[in-house]
Motif scaffolding. Structure first.
Motif, PDB file in Angstrom:
ATOM      1  N   ASP A 136      96.450  74.568  52.892  1.00  0.00           N
ATOM      2  CA  ASP A 136      96.284  73.729  51.683  1.00  0.00           C
ATOM      3  C   ASP A 136      96.246  74.386  50.436  1.00  0.00           C
ATOM      4  O   ASP A 136      95.594  75.387  50.235  1.00  0.00           O
ATOM      5  N   GLU A 144      94.708  72.352  47.257  1.00  0.00           N
ATOM      6  CA  GLU A 144      93.586  71.863  46.806  1.00  0.00           C
ATOM      7  C   GLU A 144      92.335  72.196  47.561  1.00  0.00           C
ATOM      8  O   GLU A 144      92.234  71.139  48.649  1.00  0.00           O
ATOM      9  N   SER A 203     100.790  70.894  50.853  1.00  0.00           N
ATOM     10  CA  SER A 203     100.032  70.240  49.716  1.00  0.00           C
ATOM     11  C   SER A 203     100.537  68.716  49.771  1.00  0.00           C
ATOM     12  O   SER A 203     101.752  68.684  49.737  1.00  0.00           O
ATOM     13  N   VAL A 260      99.400  67.246  46.673  1.00  0.00           N
ATOM     14  CA  VAL A 260      99.208  67.094  45.070  1.00  0.00           C
ATOM     15  C   VAL A 260     100.086  67.800  44.297  1.00  0.00           C
ATOM     16  O   VAL A 260     100.945  67.389  43.613  1.00  0.00           O
ATOM     17  N   LYS A 261     100.164  69.185  44.833  1.00  0.00           N
ATOM     18  CA  LYS A 261     100.868  70.138  44.003  1.00  0.00           C
ATOM     19  C   LYS A 261     102.492  69.859  44.588  1.00  0.00           C
ATOM     20  O   LYS A 261     102.899  71.011  44.987  1.00  0.00           O
ATOM     21  N   SER A 319     104.737  73.581  40.250  1.00  0.00           N
ATOM     22  CA  SER A 319     103.586  74.044  40.995  1.00  0.00           C
ATOM     23  C   SER A 319     104.266  74.987  42.112  1.00  0.00           C
ATOM     24  O   SER A 319     103.740  75.955  42.657  1.00  0.00           O
ATOM     25  N   LYS A 363     105.552  69.704  51.975  1.00  0.00           N
ATOM     26  CA  LYS A 363     104.654  68.623  51.270  1.00  0.00           C
ATOM     27  C   LYS A 363     104.205  67.704  52.247  1.00  0.00           C
ATOM     28  O   LYS A 363     104.717  67.315  53.087  1.00  0.00           O
TER      29      LYS A 363
END
Length: 383
Positions: free
Chosen positions: A55, A57, A85, A87-88, A93, A107
């Protein structure tokens, strides 16, 4: 093939789900997990996983920081890394992640089949990479071995050239003298007892020269091939020097040289006798060669802290700076003719230097044109 896989995520449910997918793929036998990048780093260095699924974060050390740290270590830099991830997921990113060395990017939430395809493809690519790397390493090792063998072959060729040069010069000379002596018998000349005795002595002397030269040559050749065993023993430096002086007695008498053996008769060292004899014999022969009639040769030795220094000094013709510069070069050189027309190969000093350095010592020379030369060598010894 059985793979070891490290899953890094701060959410236990995510780790559990990914582990189930890996089990479904037949990859669930060696699955390790870590809640953050800091713990994952230590675990990765310990187990060296075949792939890392992480991951981004996470607390303490995030996925990108983990990736960058892994890539900085030669031990872990080649471990394939898939970033996962929720979020990113923006282009910036993702670019940052790929620039850092990530192998693939997923993702969240991801499709099950896509996950399986990405993991499978990454492992296959890694397998191909490792195979190529192994082949490259083998090629590099072979190239290194070939290079080493090439260098050894060059050294052997240099050794061969030196041996042939010595044989063609230093062996032919005494054999020529023997041929001249034997010619006296072919001419059917009647020799009286005194003449016969003198001829016999000369034949014996010339044969001894050839024998000594060949013995030394073989000894040196063995040392060059690095096949020598430890042959050190207690050596009486004075006695070994006197043996050499006796060997060259006829040469010194012909030139009416005065020899000063100043070595203390009590000097006993633990060293290689053959090496010591070889070097002293060559240096003494050079001193005779370049000393004028009725000249002087001084032989001395002194103990130092953990070594002995032996010097052979003459008041002969000396050398200029150019001759001194090329004296110990590892090649055949044209040497100046001795004071009585003596010839040499220019290799004797090179051989001496080789042997002394192989025994952890050093050789040096001081010389002034028309005033003489002093050769000295230092070798370590054990009492």
């Amino acid at each position: 093939m059985e793979y070891s896989i490290l899953v890094v995520d701060d959410q236990p449910d995510n780790i559990k789900y990914i582990s189930l997918l890996l089990k479904e793929m037949g990859l669930g036998k060696k699955v390790y997990s870590a809640p953050n990048g800091k713990i994952a780093l230590g675990l990765a260095e310990k187990i060296m996983p075949d792939i890392i699924l992480s991951d981004w974060e996470m607390p303490e050390t995030n996925g990108l920081e983990l990736l960058k740290t892994l890539k900085q270590s030669p031990k872990t830099k080649d471990i394939p890394f898939i970033m996962i991830s929720a979020v990113k997921v923006d282009a910036k990113s993702m670019k940052e992640s790929f620039d850092a060395g990530v192998h693939d990017y997923l993702k969240k939430p991801f499709d099950k089949l896509e996950f399986m395809a990405r993991v499978s493809a990454t492992l296959k690519l890694q397998g191909a990479y490792l195979k190529i790397k192994k082949n490259n390493d083998e090629i590099a090792n072979q190239a290194q071995l070939i290079s080493k063998q090439h260098d050894e072959l060059k050294q052997l060729n240099k050794l061969k050239d030196k041996i042939f040069s010595i044989i063609s010069h230093d062996v032919r000379s005494p054999l020529g003298t023997l041929d001249s002596l034997l010619q006296l018998f072919d001419d059917k000349r009647i020799l009286n007892e005194q003449e016969l005795r003198e001829c016999t002595a000369m034949v014996r002397l010339e044969l001894n020269k050839v024998q000594t030269l060949l013995d030394n040559l073989l000894y040196w050749a063995k040392s060059q091939l690095a096949n020598m065993h430890d042959t050190k023993s207690n050596v009486d430096v004075y006695d070994i020097t006197q043996e050499i002086l006796n060997l060259f007695e006829d040469n010194t008498k012909k030139k009416k040289l005065t020899i000063h053996n100043k070595i203390d008769p009590d000097y006993i060292i633990y060293a290689d006798k053959n090496m010591l004899s070889f070097v002293i014999r060559n240096l003494f022969a050079n001193a005779i060669k370049y000393t004028l009639k009725e000249g002087n040769i001084f032989i001395d030795a002194e103990f130092m802290l953990d070594s002995i220094r032996v010097s052979i000094k003459d008041d002969g013709i000396g050398m200029n700076s150019e001759t001194l510069e090329n004296l110990f070069k590892d090649r055949t050189v044209d040497t100046q003719t001795g004071t009585s027309g003596e010839m040499g190969t220019g290799l004797g000093l090179v051989l001496c230097k080789d042997l002394i350095e192989q025994n952890g010592g050093s050789i040096s020379v001081q010389s002034t044109l028309e005033e003489g030369s002093e050769f000295s060598f230092v070798i370590p010894y054990n009492t």
